[in-house]
Design an enzyme around this catalytic site. Structure first.
Site, PDB file in Angstrom:
ATOM      1  N   GLY A  11     -22.203  -3.722  66.494  1.00 28.76           N
ATOM      2  CA  GLY A  11     -21.783  -4.601  67.579  1.00 28.76           C
ATOM      3  C   GLY A  11     -21.855  -3.867  68.905  1.00 28.76           C
ATOM      4  O   GLY A  11     -21.051  -4.081  69.811  1.00 28.76           O
ATOM      5  N   ALA A  12     -22.859  -2.987  69.019  1.00 29.41           N
ATOM      6  CA  ALA A  12     -22.892  -2.008  70.103  1.00 29.41           C
ATOM      7  C   ALA A  12     -23.158  -2.614  71.471  1.00 29.41           C
ATOM      8  O   ALA A  12     -22.942  -1.959  72.492  1.00 29.41           O
ATOM      9  CB  ALA A  12     -23.933  -0.927  69.789  1.00 29.41           C
ATOM     10  N   ALA A  13     -23.637  -3.853  71.511  1.00 31.61           N
ATOM     11  CA  ALA A  13     -23.854  -4.521  72.792  1.00 31.61           C
ATOM     12  C   ALA A  13     -22.643  -5.342  73.227  1.00 31.61           C
ATOM     13  O   ALA A  13     -22.678  -5.971  74.286  1.00 31.61           O
ATOM     14  CB  ALA A  13     -25.088  -5.423  72.711  1.00 31.61           C
ATOM     15  N   GLN A  15     -18.325  -6.209  73.911  1.00 32.91           N
ATOM     16  CA  GLN A  15     -17.356  -5.722  74.895  1.00 32.91           C
ATOM     17  C   GLN A  15     -16.474  -4.599  74.348  1.00 32.91           C
ATOM     18  O   GLN A  15     -16.104  -3.690  75.105  1.00 32.91           O
ATOM     19  CB  GLN A  15     -16.501  -6.875  75.424  1.00 32.91           C
ATOM     20  CG  GLN A  15     -15.693  -7.623  74.383  1.00 32.91           C
ATOM     21  CD  GLN A  15     -14.600  -8.478  75.000  1.00 32.91           C
ATOM     22  OE1 GLN A  15     -14.324  -8.386  76.180  1.00 32.91           O
ATOM     23  NE2 GLN A  15     -13.961  -9.304  74.183  1.00 32.91           N
ATOM     24  N   ILE A  16     -16.127  -4.615  73.069  1.00 26.57           N
ATOM     25  CA  ILE A  16     -15.334  -3.511  72.524  1.00 26.57           C
ATOM     26  C   ILE A  16     -16.140  -2.224  72.560  1.00 26.57           C
ATOM     27  O   ILE A  16     -15.656  -1.178  73.008  1.00 26.57           O
ATOM     28  CB  ILE A  16     -14.862  -3.820  71.093  1.00 26.57           C
ATOM     29  CG1 ILE A  16     -13.871  -4.982  71.089  1.00 26.57           C
ATOM     30  CG2 ILE A  16     -14.211  -2.584  70.460  1.00 26.57           C
ATOM     31  CD1 ILE A  16     -13.444  -5.432  69.699  1.00 26.57           C
ATOM     32  N   ARG A  92     -14.573 -15.967  65.064  1.00 29.80           N
ATOM     33  CA  ARG A  92     -14.135 -17.310  64.674  1.00 29.80           C
ATOM     34  C   ARG A  92     -14.399 -18.280  65.822  1.00 29.80           C
ATOM     35  O   ARG A  92     -13.991 -18.026  66.963  1.00 29.80           O
ATOM     36  CB  ARG A  92     -12.643 -17.313  64.320  1.00 29.80           C
ATOM     37  CG  ARG A  92     -12.180 -18.626  63.705  1.00 29.80           C
ATOM     38  CD  ARG A  92     -10.806 -18.479  63.085  1.00 29.80           C
ATOM     39  NE  ARG A  92     -10.428 -19.662  62.331  1.00 29.80           N
ATOM     40  CZ  ARG A  92      -9.425 -19.680  61.458  1.00 29.80           C
ATOM     41  NH1 ARG A  92      -8.735 -18.590  61.223  1.00 29.80           N
ATOM     42  NH2 ARG A  92      -9.122 -20.782  60.805  1.00 29.80           N
ATOM     43  N   GLN A 112     -24.337  -4.513  55.135  1.00 26.82           N
ATOM     44  CA  GLN A 112     -24.025  -3.206  55.705  1.00 26.82           C
ATOM     45  C   GLN A 112     -23.493  -2.230  54.652  1.00 26.82           C
ATOM     46  O   GLN A 112     -23.815  -1.049  54.678  1.00 26.82           O
ATOM     47  CB  GLN A 112     -23.034  -3.368  56.857  1.00 26.82           C
ATOM     48  CG  GLN A 112     -23.653  -4.103  58.041  1.00 26.82           C
ATOM     49  CD  GLN A 112     -22.793  -4.120  59.278  1.00 26.82           C
ATOM     50  OE1 GLN A 112     -21.678  -3.598  59.296  1.00 26.82           O
ATOM     51  NE2 GLN A 112     -23.301  -4.730  60.336  1.00 26.82           N
ATOM     52  N   ASP A 159      -2.455  -2.508  66.240  1.00 31.28           N
ATOM     53  CA  ASP A 159      -1.153  -3.125  65.996  1.00 31.28           C
ATOM     54  C   ASP A 159      -0.028  -2.101  66.133  1.00 31.28           C
ATOM     55  O   ASP A 159       1.031  -2.391  66.698  1.00 31.28           O
ATOM     56  CB  ASP A 159      -1.126  -3.758  64.607  1.00 31.28           C
ATOM     57  CG  ASP A 159      -2.276  -4.720  64.394  1.00 31.28           C
ATOM     58  OD1 ASP A 159      -2.395  -5.669  65.179  1.00 31.28           O
ATOM     59  OD2 ASP A 159      -3.071  -4.502  63.476  1.00 31.28           O
ATOM     60  N   ARG A 162       0.500  -1.509  69.748  1.00 30.65           N
ATOM     61  CA  ARG A 162       1.224  -2.640  70.326  1.00 30.65           C
ATOM     62  C   ARG A 162       2.718  -2.533  70.035  1.00 30.65           C
ATOM     63  O   ARG A 162       3.563  -2.770  70.913  1.00 30.65           O
ATOM     64  CB  ARG A 162       0.672  -3.954  69.766  1.00 30.65           C
ATOM     65  CG  ARG A 162      -0.704  -4.326  70.303  1.00 30.65           C
ATOM     66  CD  ARG A 162      -1.342  -5.452  69.492  1.00 30.65           C
ATOM     67  NE  ARG A 162      -2.546  -5.971  70.151  1.00 30.65           N
ATOM     68  CZ  ARG A 162      -3.449  -6.731  69.566  1.00 30.65           C
ATOM     69  NH1 ARG A 162      -3.288  -7.080  68.290  1.00 30.65           N
ATOM     70  NH2 ARG A 162      -4.507  -7.162  70.233  1.00 30.65           N
ATOM     71  N   HIS A 187      -4.310  -6.974  59.090  1.00 25.00           N
ATOM     72  CA  HIS A 187      -4.465  -7.104  60.536  1.00 25.00           C
ATOM     73  C   HIS A 187      -4.604  -8.596  60.836  1.00 25.00           C
ATOM     74  O   HIS A 187      -5.695  -9.127  61.045  1.00 25.00           O
ATOM     75  CB  HIS A 187      -5.697  -6.329  61.010  1.00 25.00           C
ATOM     76  CG  HIS A 187      -5.992  -6.531  62.470  1.00 25.00           C
ATOM     77  ND1 HIS A 187      -5.133  -6.137  63.460  1.00 25.00           N
ATOM     78  CD2 HIS A 187      -7.050  -7.102  63.107  1.00 25.00           C
ATOM     79  CE1 HIS A 187      -5.640  -6.451  64.640  1.00 25.00           C
ATOM     80  NE2 HIS A 187      -6.806  -7.054  64.447  1.00 25.00           N
TER      81      HIS A 187
END
Length: 339
Positions: A11-13, A15-16, A92, A112, A159, A162, A187
């Site tokens: 998911g390298a592109a 925002q995280i 989702r 994966q 979590d 947080r 989670h």
């Protein structure tokens, strides 16, 4: 100089990853003297965006980064890998039922997991961040049988962070003065943030959290629901899911897994539940308090007293994980579900 380690972010592109990659590359995670080969995996439609991320990584001119490899091919990304941080997942969407999300992600993490099994080092450390993280981690582990089960974890450190920040704000201390907060279970909104075994360092003393807060009703009520629903609150406020805080949780999780925890302190990680002493069913990825050694091995902290209030909440989140497991593995076919 040390030999480089190979680290992949999927998911390298996204925002995280955009908040995460710089922290990894400048040495926050693996140390200021550890050279890196970074592989970045994303889906084919995102490769153009990914090329922009690679340009920026190059333009940072960070001395630890020896090579950057962008790709849409999982086997290329996972070749001889030391650490895999699996951020990418199907989000989702509006109108999507839980079973649809599980089905979509089961297919992604099946691919994966098999790629990791085929080409990664057998010592690879895998952190799954993409939601539903615990069950996605279990699918990945089931599809990579040649890699030890304990090498697959899910992130509940966000979590934990947080929960620590809520306690710190309530007591009036820095976040790093709040120790040994536990996240039990999934989670998700069923997770159980538990502070009964934690303490606050204040005025040179270790004060139990219940004693420091002096508000049992808050600790058993609003505190828990605030942590459970924090992700949804962030989405409601910024119309996007947590990115900066998620990246910080990843950094904390992997850094501690790589370097070890401090004496007398434990951290929360989603790990394989097999053989645990807390009555949690085997065969799920469940968040437990863990001590981590300098050789990257970890042990679930044992001997913590579990009261009736805690037992009910721990069982509730375990049931959700069993249901998720059974549903997700059924999507992968009968042979997988029986493993």
């Amino acid at each position: 100089m040390k030999d480089p380690i190979r680290v992949c972010v999927t998911g390298a592109a996204g925002q995280i990853a955009y908040s995460l990659l710089y922290s990894i590359a400048k040495g926050e995670v693996f140390g200021p003297d550890q050279p890196l080969i970074l592989t970045m995996l994303d889906i084919p439609p995102m490769i153009g965006v990914l090329e922009g991320v690679v340009m920026e990584m190059m333009d940072c001119a960070l001395p630890l980064v020896q090579q950057v490899i962008p790709t849409a091919n999982a086997e290329e990304a996972f070749l001889d890998l030391d650490v895999a941080i699996l951020v990418g997942a199907m989000p989702r969407r509006e109108g999507m039922e839980r079973k649809d999300l599980l089905n979509a992600n089961a297919k992604i993490f099946d691919v994966q997991g098999k790629a990791l099994d085929k080409v990664a080092k057998k010592t690879v450390k895998v952190l799954v961040v993409g939601n539903p993280a615990n069950t996605n981690a279990l699918i990945t582990q089931r599809c990579a049988p040649s890699i030890p089960k304990e090498n697959f974890t899910a992130m509940t450190r966000l979590d934990q962070n947080r929960a620590q920040s809520q306690i710190a704000a309530r007591v009036g201390v820095p976040c790093n003065a709040v120790k040994n907060v536990i996240i039990w279970g999934n989670h998700s909104s069923t997770q159980f943030p538990d502070v009964r075994h934690g303490h606050v360092e204040k005025d040179g003393q270790k004060v139990p959290i219940y004693e420091a807060v002096k508000d049992d009703a808050w600790l058993k009520g609003d505190f828990i629901t605030t942590v459970q629903k924090r992700g949804a609150a962030v989405i409601a406020a910024r119309k996007l899911s947590s990115a900066m805080s998620a990246a910080k949780g990843i950094v904390d999780h992997v850094k501690d897994w790589w370097a070890g925890t401090n004496e007398g302190e434990h951290v929360s990680m989603g790990v394989i539940s097999d053989g645990n002493k807390y009555g949690v069913p085997d065969g799920i990825i469940y968040s437990f308090p863990c001590n981590i050694a300098k050789d990257h091995s970890f042990k679930i902290v044992e001997g913590l007293e579990i009261d009736t209030f805690s037992r009910e909440k721990m069982d509730l989140t375990a049931k959700e994980l069993v249901d998720e497991r059974d549903m997700a593995l059924a999507f992968l076919g009968g042979s997988e579900a029986k493993m």
